[in-house]
Design an enzyme around this catalytic site. Structure first.
Site, PDB file in Angstrom:
ATOM      1  N   ARG A  40       0.871  -1.179   0.000  1.00 20.87           N
ATOM      2  CA  ARG A  40       0.000   0.000   0.000  1.00 20.87           C
ATOM      3  C   ARG A  40       0.908   1.228   0.000  1.00 20.87           C
ATOM      4  O   ARG A  40       2.123   1.118   0.061  1.00 20.87           O
ATOM      5  CB  ARG A  40      -1.023  -0.012   1.158  1.00 20.87           C
ATOM      6  N   GLY A  41       0.255   2.407  -0.051  1.00 21.32           N
ATOM      7  CA  GLY A  41       1.039   3.630  -0.219  1.00 21.32           C
ATOM      8  C   GLY A  41       1.109   3.929  -1.713  1.00 21.32           C
ATOM      9  O   GLY A  41       1.418   3.040  -2.527  1.00 21.32           O
ATOM     10  N   ASP A  99      -1.790  10.982  -2.010  1.00 24.17           N
ATOM     11  CA  ASP A  99      -2.143   9.947  -2.990  1.00 24.17           C
ATOM     12  C   ASP A  99      -2.483  10.544  -4.342  1.00 24.17           C
ATOM     13  O   ASP A  99      -2.444   9.860  -5.364  1.00 24.17           O
ATOM     14  CB  ASP A  99      -3.316   9.111  -2.492  1.00 24.17           C
ATOM     15  N   ASN A 144      -5.117  12.702   0.734  1.00 23.44           N
ATOM     16  CA  ASN A 144      -4.313  11.771   1.537  1.00 23.44           C
ATOM     17  C   ASN A 144      -5.253  11.006   2.474  1.00 23.44           C
ATOM     18  O   ASN A 144      -6.470  11.197   2.452  1.00 23.44           O
ATOM     19  CB  ASN A 144      -3.243  12.556   2.312  1.00 23.44           C
ATOM     20  N   ARG A 179      -7.457  -0.114  -6.757  1.00 25.38           N
ATOM     21  CA  ARG A 179      -7.641   0.991  -5.799  1.00 25.38           C
ATOM     22  C   ARG A 179      -7.799   2.290  -6.608  1.00 25.38           C
ATOM     23  O   ARG A 179      -6.971   2.586  -7.460  1.00 25.38           O
ATOM     24  CB  ARG A 179      -6.459   1.089  -4.826  1.00 25.38           C
TER      25      ARG A 179
HETATM   26  C1  LIG Z   1       3.974   8.002   0.326  1.00 22.89           C
HETATM   27  S1  LIG Z   1       2.525   7.722   0.445  1.00 22.89           S
HETATM   28  C2  LIG Z   1       1.230   8.854   0.551  1.00 22.89           C
HETATM   29  C3  LIG Z   1      -0.004   8.110   0.814  1.00 22.89           C
HETATM   30  O1  LIG Z   1      -0.075   6.994  -0.016  1.00 22.89           O
HETATM   31  C4  LIG Z   1      -0.154   7.703   2.278  1.00 22.89           C
HETATM   32  O2  LIG Z   1      -0.102   8.839   3.084  1.00 22.89           O
HETATM   33  C5  LIG Z   1      -1.475   7.028   2.417  1.00 22.89           C
HETATM   34  O3  LIG Z   1      -2.485   7.667   2.605  1.00 22.89           O
HETATM   35  C6  LIG Z   1      -1.503   5.573   2.216  1.00 22.89           C
HETATM   36  O4  LIG Z   1      -2.799   5.037   2.260  1.00 22.89           O
HETATM   37  P1  LIG Z   1      -2.991   3.459   2.171  1.00 22.89           P
HETATM   38  O5  LIG Z   1      -4.485   3.302   2.234  1.00 22.89           O
HETATM   39  O6  LIG Z   1      -2.284   2.854   3.332  1.00 22.89           O
HETATM   40  O7  LIG Z   1      -2.440   3.017   0.845  1.00 22.89           O
END
Ligand SMILES: CSC[C@@H](O)[C@@H](O)C(=O)COP(=O)(O)O
Length: 365
Positions: free
Chosen positions: A53-54, A242, A252, A90
């Site tokens: 994720r991220g 994101d 985000n 996603r």
């Molecule tokens: C470097 S990552 C920035 C975002 O991806 C991070 O802050 C985030 O919101 C991640 O969400 P996730 O749902 O865990 O994928």
């Protein structure tokens, strides 16, 4: 970055040359396990179930997923089908679409029998670029922390939300990269880590990362940040993104917007750190235009954790039968963002600020 003193990236080619290994983030912080992705389905499942994720990391995983799909079906239809499957995993992080479009455009120019090798190499280049971007974000952002330290003459406390560390990218991270760079340069910095319900990426992943690198930190409940800002206990907020619009709105993890509101009310600078791959130049109004992922309500109604005997348990925490909602992201309008920390430097969260760093986009704008 290191785990038990051993350097890792979140995703890397398997020695067999035909698959990739990822760190299974659903098992952290209590178990460190690698998972091998060998097919399109493996990659799609890994992204959908948040094994990875991220935003930057799901982009790189999608690129490798498209490469893996080319082994089974390198036809033109195969490219389209695989890209559609991966894009549907996603919806919010733009890196996913960006990476798929880049690899697919590359593949359409060559013969089917060349496609797996070319796509695998291109995914590797995207991963390397991500590492370089995050390292540069760290260098630019750490200057902000060092400047604050010089001005205030005491250790600097940074509040962050979710996990925008090396686990969310290939290495280094976005929001945490400046903190790692400052820490390594000897600037005294400590981190307030929002737990980040419902999935607890802060408590589980950000805390795990900071522990691994010896960065002083304290995990706080999601509701504590505003209070701590009112009492002068936060010098700076840095979050990831994101999707960032051409006007500087930042999407985000859910809850980011509330931190930005509290930061504005209390005069705490609020920065978002992001690589170019997170900018969606086609959008101008993040609140109206960015699709927000709606996730399973079970993430709200249930919590999973470790038992005293080392086993794991999932428990129910919401009154049975109550309806729940689980939007996974929110948008912080540009007016609440002090600045954007990118691989090219720090800019204002405005169209002009972004175009100043990315002048090649001026023609399109
Ligand atoms: C470097 S990552 C920035 C975002 O991806 C991070 O802050 C985030 O919101 C991640 O969400 P996730 O749902 O865990 O994928």
């Amino acid at each position: 970055m290191n785990i038990d003193g051993k350097p890792y990236r979140t995703i890397f080619p398997d020695p067999d040359g035909e698959s990739v290994q990822v760190i299974d983030q659903t098992r952290l912080p209590f178990a460190f396990e690698l998972k091998r992705l060998a097919t399109l389905d493996d990659a799609a499942v890994a992204i959908r179930t948040m094994i990875v994720r991220g935003a930057p990391l799901i982009g790189v995983t999608a690129a490798y997923g498209l490469a893996l799909a080319m082994r089974a079906d390198p036809s033109a239809d195969g490219i389209d089908r695989a890209a559609a499957t991966l894009a549907a995993t996603r919806p919010t992080a733009i890196n996913l679409r960006w990476a798929l479009e880049r690899v697919a455009a590359n593949l359409r120019q060559i013969e089917p029998h060349e496609r797996f090798v070319r796509a695998f190499a291109e995914a590797g280049r995207i991963a390397e670029e991500d590492v370089a971007s995050c390292r540069a974000i760290g260098a630019h952002g750490s200057r902000l922390i060092a400047d604050l330290h010089r001005a205030k003459g005491r250790p600097i406390t940074v509040l962050t939300h979710c996990n925008a560390g090396w686990l969310a990218t290939v290495d280094w991270g976005t929001a945490l990269a400046p903190i790692y760079a400052a820490h390594e340069a000897g600037v005294p910095v400590r981190v307030l880590v929002d737990e980040t319900r419902p999935r607890n990426q802060g408590a589980a992943l950000t805390a795990f990362e900071l522990n691994g690198h010896g960065v002083p930190h304290t995990v706080i409940s999601d509701n504590a940040g505003g209070h701590l800002m009112q009492h002068g206990q936060v010098d700076l907020c840095i979050v990831g993104s994101d999707r960032t619009t051409a006007s500087g709105d930042v999407c985000n993890k859910i809850g980011t917007y509330l931190k930005a509101l509290a930061a504005r009310d209390t005069g705490v600078p609020f920065y978002a750190a992001l690589p170019f791959s997170t900018i969606d130049w086609t959008l101008h109004d993040g609140v109206k235009e960015i699709p927000i992922e709606e996730r399973d309500g079970r993430e709200v109604t249930h919590l999973t954790g470790r038992l005293p005997d080392g086993g794991f348990a999932t428990v129910e925490v919401v009154s049975p039968g109550s309806p729940v909602a689980n939007p996974a992201f929110d948008v912080t309008p540009a007016r609440l963002v002090t600045g954007l920390i990118t691989e090219r430097g720090v800019c204002e969260a405005t169209p002009e600020g972004l175009l100043g760093l990315y002048p090649e986009r001026r023609a399109a704008a």
